[in-house]
Structures are given as structure tokens and as C-alpha cells.
Enzyme design. Structure first.
Site, short mmCIF file in Angstrom:
data_model
loop_
_atom_site.label_atom_id
_atom_site.label_comp_id
_atom_site.label_asym_id
_atom_site.label_seq_id
_atom_site.Cartn_x
_atom_site.Cartn_y
_atom_site.Cartn_z
N ASP A 43 50.60 43.09 29.81
CA ASP A 43 49.93 44.15 30.55
C ASP A 43 50.57 44.22 32.13
OD1 ASP A 43 47.90 44.61 29.14
OD2 ASP A 43 46.31 43.50 30.21
N LYS A 65 47.99 49.28 31.17
CA LYS A 65 47.00 50.27 31.18
C LYS A 65 46.39 50.50 32.69
CE LYS A 65 44.09 50.02 27.60
NZ LYS A 65 44.59 51.04 26.69
N MET A 178 37.96 46.86 39.87
CA MET A 178 38.12 48.52 39.65
C MET A 178 37.28 49.20 40.65
SD MET A 178 38.87 48.08 35.69
CE MET A 178 37.85 46.63 35.29
C1 LIG Z 1 41.52 45.65 33.86
S1 LIG Z 1 41.04 44.64 35.19
C2 LIG Z 1 41.69 42.89 34.66
C3 LIG Z 1 40.97 41.89 35.11
C4 LIG Z 1 41.65 40.69 34.54
N1 LIG Z 1 41.22 40.62 33.31
C5 LIG Z 1 40.94 39.35 35.40
O1 LIG Z 1 40.50 38.48 34.76
O2 LIG Z 1 41.51 39.38 36.62
C6 LIG Z 1 42.01 44.96 36.44
C7 LIG Z 1 41.32 44.73 37.69
O3 LIG Z 1 41.09 43.31 38.09
C8 LIG Z 1 41.47 43.47 39.51
N2 LIG Z 1 42.56 42.69 39.73
C9 LIG Z 1 43.40 41.98 38.73
N3 LIG Z 1 44.38 41.40 39.46
C10 LIG Z 1 44.12 41.32 40.80
C11 LIG Z 1 44.72 40.98 41.79
N4 LIG Z 1 45.99 39.84 41.94
N5 LIG Z 1 44.18 41.31 43.19
C12 LIG Z 1 43.28 41.96 43.07
N6 LIG Z 1 42.50 42.52 42.23
C13 LIG Z 1 43.02 42.22 41.00
C14 LIG Z 1 41.53 44.93 40.23
O4 LIG Z 1 40.29 45.24 40.42
C15 LIG Z 1 42.09 45.41 38.95
O5 LIG Z 1 41.97 46.73 39.24
#
Ligand SMILES: C[S@@+](CC[C@H](N)C(=O)[O-])C[C@H]1O[C@@H](n2cnc3c(N)ncnc32)[C@H](O)[C@@H]1O
Length: 261
Positions: A43, A65, A178
Site C-alpha cells: 500500500d 489507494k 481519514m
Molecule cells: C486506509 S486507513 C489505513 C489504516 C491502517 N490500516 C492502520 O491500522 O493504521 C488510512 C488512514 O489511516 C491513518 N493513518 C495511517 N498511517 C498514519 C500515520 N502514519 N499518521 C497518521 N495517520 C495515519 C490516516 O487517517 C489515513 O488516512
């Protein structure tokens, strides 16, 4: 060299949580799986530091994505995983954070099992816990919260939005994935449902990476803070009294934000 399927072993795909960015936050099991893989489907949120653990010669396919941008269709990802696993490749599906937290991991497991592929899942640290922790924010601190709710702020077509009114009354720390693009609407709904505008809040972007930024403020000031600070995806909103347990709470800019209510 073309890898031949081994008929004694069922084709398998390993779904691996790559954590929030910093490769030091990978689990040992994740590192072992990445090192073994001959094909990795990664991803957008998987950092280069994590991909450096891949073996020499492994094929890395980026199947990002990112919200709002052109993305690889989910069906294509399913087909690719199935085809590579059946061809005898050791396939790792690498996802940011944890595969089962807003990661479509459940859908991918279903698609693989329907195609006769075994699935192994390696949990990762989700951004919604590791991000707040990186600024000393204990999301379930019992002195401030009954627990934590991980919710999405992204309104998907045909799916119900979170029940913001119920969440406002829940006594839970809200960690919103998100959510930056819809921050103003979310805050308006929470305040309309009775969550005090002075409730502590935080925005954290690129958590656990060299680009991490964060700001602490009140709920009322959150939309302005997000906009003025140029906070963009990937970012988390954290809302609840527990935010005042972060060591940075009480800094002068937070006090000003409170005073502005
Ligand atoms: C599709 S979701 C995936 C979440 C992921 N599976 C997790 O467990 O962290 C994507 C969202 O996760 C959050 N996110 C993921 N990594 C991040 C990071 N390093 N810092 C801040 N937000 C993060 C944001 O809100 C981003 O838009």
C-alpha cells in the site's frame, strides 16, 4: 527464474501489518514474512524503510489507494494475489498499520479463501494507537476515558456514517482516521450532540515518521488548527479529555486556543 508451485504446500498469502511508518515498529514476525516473500504487494502508506527488509530480487508491486487519488481497483489486487500465490510465489500483502483496522484486510481474506488460498495474518501497530502514543497520549487512560473508539471520518458511498451523536455521549476517546478533510462537519456534529467545545483535541499527521507533525487544541479550534496548519492525509484526529494527558498539553498555543472559545 520462474518459481514452480509445490503441490505438497497449499498456496498461501500473508497479510502483514507494516505499522505506522517507522520500520523499528515492525513486529519480528512481520520482518520474517517480508524477508521470505518473493512478491510483495504494498500500500501507499508502507514506508521505504519497511520495504528495505525485502529480499534482493523480490518483486514489489505498489497497489496504493490514497484517498481522493486514482487507486488500484480492489478486484485487481485480489486477482493479482491469487494468481501469484497459485504460481508458487511467496506472497506478502503489506498494509500500513494493522491489516484489520480500516485496511480491507477482511475483504482480502474472504477473496483469497474463496479462491482456495490459505491466509496468514500478521498484526501491525495501528496508527490510531501508535500515533497518539508517540506524543505521550494514552488513549484509554482510565482517569479520562472509558475506552477508545477507532472510527473513520471518510463518508463512503452507500455506507452509514459513524453515529457522531452517540459517540459524543460515549465517554470514549475518539480516534478518527481519514477525518481531516471533513473535520469541520465532524466537529459540528459532535458539538451539536453535546460534546463541549472545550474538549481537548489533537491532529497528528505522518505519525511515527520523520515528517510527523501534531497540534493540540480544543474541539472548537480543531477545524481552524487543521486548516491553518495545513494538516493533510495521512492524519488522525484525536478527541477526548485524555488529550490533556499529553505532555505538550498546557503549552501556550493550547491555552490561547482554549481562551478563544
Ligand atoms: C486506509 S486507513 C489505513 C489504516 C491502517 N490500516 C492502520 O491500522 O493504521 C488510512 C488512514 O489511516 C491513518 N493513518 C495511517 N498511517 C498514519 C500515520 N502514519 N499518521 C497518521 N495517520 C495515519 C490516516 O487517517 C489515513 O488516512
Amino acid at each position: 527464474m520462474k518459481r514452480m508451485p509445490d503441490p505438497s504446500k497449499p498456496p498461501t498469502v500473508t497479510l502483514v501489518g507494516a505499522g505506522p511508518g517507522d520500520p523499528d515498529l515492525l513486529t519480528i514476525r512481520a520482518v520474517k514474512a517480508i524477508r521470505r516473500a518473493t512478491v510483495l504487494l504494498a500500500d501507499d502508506l508502507v514506508s521505504d524503510g519497511v520495504l528495505r527488509y525485502a529480499r534482493k530480487g523480490a518483486r514489489i508491486v505498489h497497489v496504493g489507494k490514497r484517498g481522493g487519488c486514482a487507486s488500484t481497483p480492489q478486484e485487481f489486487i485480489h486477482r493479482l494475489m491469487v494468481a501469484q500465490a497459485k504460481a508458487g510465489e511467496r506472497v506478502v500483502r503489506l498494509k500500513g498499520g494493522d491489516p484489520f483496522v480500516f485496511g480491507r484486510g477482511g475483504e482480502e481474506c474472504d477473496a483469497l479463501r474463496e479462491a482456495g488460498i490459505d491466509v496468514e495474518v500478521v498484526s501491525g501497530l495501528t496508527a490510531g494507537i501508535a500515533g497518539p502514543a508517540s506524543i505521550g497520549l494514552p488513549v484509554t487512560d482510565r482517569r479520562h476515558a472509558r475506552g477508545v473508539a477507532l472510527v473513520t471520518g471518510h463518508q463512503q458511498h452507500g455506507r452509514e456514517a459513524p453515529d457522531w451523536a452517540a459517540l459524543a455521549r460515549s465517554g470514549l476517546t475518539l480516534v478518527i482516521y481519514m477525518g481531516v478533510a471533513r473535520c469541520a462537519q465532524i466537529v459540528a456534529e459532535l458539538v451539536a450532540a453535546g460534546l463541549p467545545p472545550a474538549t481537548p483535541a489533537a491532529v497528528i499527521s505522518n505519525a511515527c515518521s520523520a515528517d510527523q507533525r501534531q497540534a493540540l487544541c480544543t474541539l472548537a479550534m480543531l477545524p481552524e488548527t487543521v486548516e491553518a496548519g495545513g494538516f493533510a492525509s495521512p492524519a488522525l484526529l484525536v478527541i477526548g479529555d485524555v488529550v490533556c494527558a499529553a505532555p505538550a498539553w498546557g503549552a501556550s498555543d493550547v491555552a490561547l486556543a482554549v481562551a478563544a472559545i
